[in-house]
Write a protein that holds these residues in place. Structure first.
Motif, PDB file in Angstrom:
ATOM      1  N   LYS A  13      -5.824   8.568  11.516  1.00  0.00           N
ATOM      2  CA  LYS A  13      -7.082   7.806  11.455  1.00  0.00           C
ATOM      3  C   LYS A  13      -7.066   6.870  10.255  1.00  0.00           C
ATOM      4  O   LYS A  13      -7.492   5.719  10.348  1.00  0.00           O
ATOM      5  CB  LYS A  13      -8.290   8.741  11.375  1.00  0.00           C
ATOM      6  N   LEU A  14      -6.581   7.365   9.114  1.00  0.00           N
ATOM      7  CA  LEU A  14      -6.518   6.516   7.934  1.00  0.00           C
ATOM      8  C   LEU A  14      -5.536   5.368   8.143  1.00  0.00           C
ATOM      9  O   LEU A  14      -5.827   4.228   7.781  1.00  0.00           O
ATOM     10  CB  LEU A  14      -6.149   7.312   6.676  1.00  0.00           C
ATOM     11  N   LYS A  15      -4.399   5.637   8.746  1.00  0.00           N
ATOM     12  CA  LYS A  15      -3.430   4.565   9.026  1.00  0.00           C
ATOM     13  C   LYS A  15      -4.067   3.471   9.876  1.00  0.00           C
ATOM     14  O   LYS A  15      -3.926   2.285   9.582  1.00  0.00           O
ATOM     15  CB  LYS A  15      -2.194   5.125   9.728  1.00  0.00           C
ATOM     16  N   THR A  16      -4.788   3.875  10.900  1.00  0.00           N
ATOM     17  CA  THR A  16      -5.457   2.907  11.773  1.00  0.00           C
ATOM     18  C   THR A  16      -6.522   2.135  11.004  1.00  0.00           C
ATOM     19  O   THR A  16      -6.648   0.914  11.149  1.00  0.00           O
ATOM     20  CB  THR A  16      -6.079   3.618  12.988  1.00  0.00           C
ATOM     21  N   ALA A  17      -7.280   2.846  10.177  1.00  0.00           N
ATOM     22  CA  ALA A  17      -8.327   2.192   9.378  1.00  0.00           C
ATOM     23  C   ALA A  17      -7.731   1.153   8.437  1.00  0.00           C
ATOM     24  O   ALA A  17      -8.248   0.033   8.326  1.00  0.00           O
ATOM     25  CB  ALA A  17      -9.112   3.239   8.586  1.00  0.00           C
ATOM     26  N   CYS A  39      -7.544  -4.706   2.950  1.00  0.00           N
ATOM     27  CA  CYS A  39      -7.315  -3.685   1.934  1.00  0.00           C
ATOM     28  C   CYS A  39      -6.982  -4.347   0.610  1.00  0.00           C
ATOM     29  O   CYS A  39      -5.979  -5.062   0.500  1.00  0.00           O
ATOM     30  CB  CYS A  39      -6.177  -2.762   2.358  1.00  0.00           C
ATOM     31  N   PHE A  40      -7.817  -4.104  -0.375  1.00  0.00           N
ATOM     32  CA  PHE A  40      -7.615  -4.620  -1.721  1.00  0.00           C
ATOM     33  C   PHE A  40      -6.998  -3.490  -2.535  1.00  0.00           C
ATOM     34  O   PHE A  40      -7.698  -2.619  -3.043  1.00  0.00           O
ATOM     35  CB  PHE A  40      -8.948  -5.071  -2.332  1.00  0.00           C
ATOM     36  N   GLY A  41      -5.661  -3.495  -2.614  1.00  0.00           N
ATOM     37  CA  GLY A  41      -4.965  -2.469  -3.379  1.00  0.00           C
ATOM     38  C   GLY A  41      -4.987  -2.805  -4.855  1.00  0.00           C
ATOM     39  O   GLY A  41      -4.799  -3.956  -5.250  1.00  0.00           O
ATOM     40  N   LEU A  42      -5.232  -1.799  -5.662  1.00  0.00           N
ATOM     41  CA  LEU A  42      -5.213  -1.939  -7.119  1.00  0.00           C
ATOM     42  C   LEU A  42      -3.966  -1.238  -7.640  1.00  0.00           C
ATOM     43  O   LEU A  42      -3.730  -0.063  -7.318  1.00  0.00           O
ATOM     44  CB  LEU A  42      -6.471  -1.315  -7.725  1.00  0.00           C
ATOM     45  N   TYR A  43      -3.176  -1.972  -8.425  1.00  0.00           N
ATOM     46  CA  TYR A  43      -1.893  -1.459  -8.900  1.00  0.00           C
ATOM     47  C   TYR A  43      -1.788  -1.600 -10.408  1.00  0.00           C
ATOM     48  O   TYR A  43      -2.312  -2.555 -10.990  1.00  0.00           O
ATOM     49  CB  TYR A  43      -0.733  -2.233  -8.244  1.00  0.00           C
ATOM     50  N   HIS A  44      -1.103  -0.643 -11.025  1.00  0.00           N
ATOM     51  CA  HIS A  44      -0.767  -0.743 -12.437  1.00  0.00           C
ATOM     52  C   HIS A  44       0.743  -0.617 -12.558  1.00  0.00           C
ATOM     53  O   HIS A  44       1.326   0.408 -12.165  1.00  0.00           O
ATOM     54  CB  HIS A  44      -1.456   0.354 -13.262  1.00  0.00           C
ATOM     55  N   ASN A  45       1.360  -1.667 -13.049  1.00  0.00           N
ATOM     56  CA  ASN A  45       2.822  -1.722 -13.150  1.00  0.00           C
ATOM     57  C   ASN A  45       3.491  -1.320 -11.837  1.00  0.00           C
ATOM     58  O   ASN A  45       4.476  -0.594 -11.818  1.00  0.00           O
ATOM     59  CB  ASN A  45       3.313  -0.857 -14.311  1.00  0.00           C
ATOM     60  N   LEU A  79       0.833  -1.203   0.000  1.00  0.00           N
ATOM     61  CA  LEU A  79       0.000   0.000   0.000  1.00  0.00           C
ATOM     62  C   LEU A  79       0.869   1.256   0.000  1.00  0.00           C
ATOM     63  O   LEU A  79       1.823   1.361   0.767  1.00  0.00           O
ATOM     64  CB  LEU A  79      -0.921   0.019   1.220  1.00  0.00           C
ATOM     65  N   ASP A  80       0.524   2.199  -0.867  1.00  0.00           N
ATOM     66  CA  ASP A  80       1.213   3.487  -0.934  1.00  0.00           C
ATOM     67  C   ASP A  80       0.366   4.472  -0.128  1.00  0.00           C
ATOM     68  O   ASP A  80      -0.563   5.091  -0.659  1.00  0.00           O
ATOM     69  CB  ASP A  80       1.355   3.926  -2.388  1.00  0.00           C
ATOM     70  N   PHE A  81       0.697   4.587   1.161  1.00  0.00           N
ATOM     71  CA  PHE A  81      -0.123   5.407   2.047  1.00  0.00           C
ATOM     72  C   PHE A  81      -0.280   6.826   1.521  1.00  0.00           C
ATOM     73  O   PHE A  81      -1.377   7.387   1.547  1.00  0.00           O
ATOM     74  CB  PHE A  81       0.443   5.431   3.473  1.00  0.00           C
ATOM     75  N   ASP A  82       0.801   7.430   1.067  1.00  0.00           N
ATOM     76  CA  ASP A  82       0.728   8.817   0.590  1.00  0.00           C
ATOM     77  C   ASP A  82      -0.230   8.953  -0.591  1.00  0.00           C
ATOM     78  O   ASP A  82      -1.013   9.912  -0.655  1.00  0.00           O
ATOM     79  CB  ASP A  82       2.116   9.335   0.210  1.00  0.00           C
ATOM     80  N   ALA A  83      -0.195   7.998  -1.514  1.00  0.00           N
ATOM     81  CA  ALA A  83      -1.104   8.044  -2.663  1.00  0.00           C
ATOM     82  C   ALA A  83      -2.551   7.859  -2.224  1.00  0.00           C
ATOM     83  O   ALA A  83      -3.453   8.568  -2.696  1.00  0.00           O
ATOM     84  CB  ALA A  83      -0.716   6.974  -3.684  1.00  0.00           C
ATOM     85  N   ILE A  84      -2.786   6.927  -1.317  1.00  0.00           N
ATOM     86  CA  ILE A  84      -4.136   6.675  -0.818  1.00  0.00           C
ATOM     87  C   ILE A  84      -4.659   7.905  -0.078  1.00  0.00           C
ATOM     88  O   ILE A  84      -5.772   8.375  -0.333  1.00  0.00           O
ATOM     89  CB  ILE A  84      -4.165   5.437   0.104  1.00  0.00           C
ATOM     90  N   TYR A  85      -3.855   8.433   0.825  1.00  0.00           N
ATOM     91  CA  TYR A  85      -4.274   9.595   1.605  1.00  0.00           C
ATOM     92  C   TYR A  85      -4.530  10.794   0.704  1.00  0.00           C
ATOM     93  O   TYR A  85      -5.529  11.508   0.866  1.00  0.00           O
ATOM     94  CB  TYR A  85      -3.219   9.918   2.664  1.00  0.00           C
ATOM     95  N   SER A  86      -3.641  10.999  -0.254  1.00  0.00           N
ATOM     96  CA  SER A  86      -3.797  12.121  -1.186  1.00  0.00           C
ATOM     97  C   SER A  86      -5.114  12.036  -1.937  1.00  0.00           C
ATOM     98  O   SER A  86      -5.806  13.037  -2.109  1.00  0.00           O
ATOM     99  CB  SER A  86      -2.620  12.136  -2.169  1.00  0.00           C
ATOM    100  N   TYR A  87      -5.483  10.835  -2.372  1.00  0.00           N
ATOM    101  CA  TYR A  87      -6.737  10.688  -3.101  1.00  0.00           C
ATOM    102  C   TYR A  87      -7.940  10.787  -2.167  1.00  0.00           C
ATOM    103  O   TYR A  87      -8.879  11.548  -2.419  1.00  0.00           O
ATOM    104  CB  TYR A  87      -6.802   9.367  -3.872  1.00  0.00           C
ATOM    105  N   LEU A  88      -7.942  10.003  -1.107  1.00  0.00           N
ATOM    106  CA  LEU A  88      -9.127   9.935  -0.248  1.00  0.00           C
ATOM    107  C   LEU A  88      -9.505  11.272   0.368  1.00  0.00           C
ATOM    108  O   LEU A  88     -10.687  11.570   0.536  1.00  0.00           O
ATOM    109  CB  LEU A  88      -8.950   8.888   0.844  1.00  0.00           C
TER     110      LEU A  88
END
Length: 150
Positions: A46-50, A56-62, A24-33
């Motif tokens: 809070k997001l880290k704890t969640a 967590c089903f992470g979706l990745y491209h390359n 999981l790329d926390f910074d990318a997830i947090y930036s989007y959410l």
């Protein structure tokens, strides 16, 4: 489940869905959410704890994070689907359907009595997978599978 997305077709295009939290790329997830109507203003802690306490089903491209679906569950009776997104540059090819198919087929999420989610704008997606409106409020949807008597 009426929708069928071909895993191999997405894999050949460089897409992957993984439950590996180390990816999981926390910074990318947090930036989007934090730009969404449902998580705007969420503190990073809070997001880290969640994320730590959810499937967590992470979706990745390359190898780069392009989406996420989070399931809060006891893996026995109930699951709450949340924080579902696909980056705009990757939309329109069925990735959200692929994520839903993958989540609902996951072995640890079989036999649940109830699934729920809240959405203001994606009822069309979720209804393809069996989610229906709850009587109240109008933004909530559910899958309700009563237990069968022996």
């Amino acid at each position: 489940m009426a929708v069928f997305m071909n895993d191999t077709a997405f894999l050949k295009k460089g897409y992957e869905i993984s439950l590996d939290k180390a990816k999981l790329d926390f910074d990318a997830i947090y930036s989007y959410l934090t730009t969404t109507y449902w998580a705007k203003g969420m503190p990073a802690e809070k997001l880290k704890t969640a994320l730590e306490n959810s499937m967590c089903f992470g979706l990745y491209h390359n190898g780069s994070q392009v989406g996420l679906s989070r399931v809060v569950t006891d893996q026995a009776t109930f699951a709450y689907l949340c924080d579902v997104y696909v980056l705009e540059t990757h939309r329109g090819i069925g990735l959200s359907k692929w994520m839903m198919q993958t989540i609902l087929a996951h072995p640890d999420l079989q036999g649940l009595r109830r699934w729920s989610l809240a959405t203001a704008d994606a009822q069309g997606l979720y209804s393809q997978f069996g989610f229906t409106r709850i009587n109240n409020p109008e933004n909530w949807m559910q899958i309700h599978t009563p237990y069968k008597a022996d």
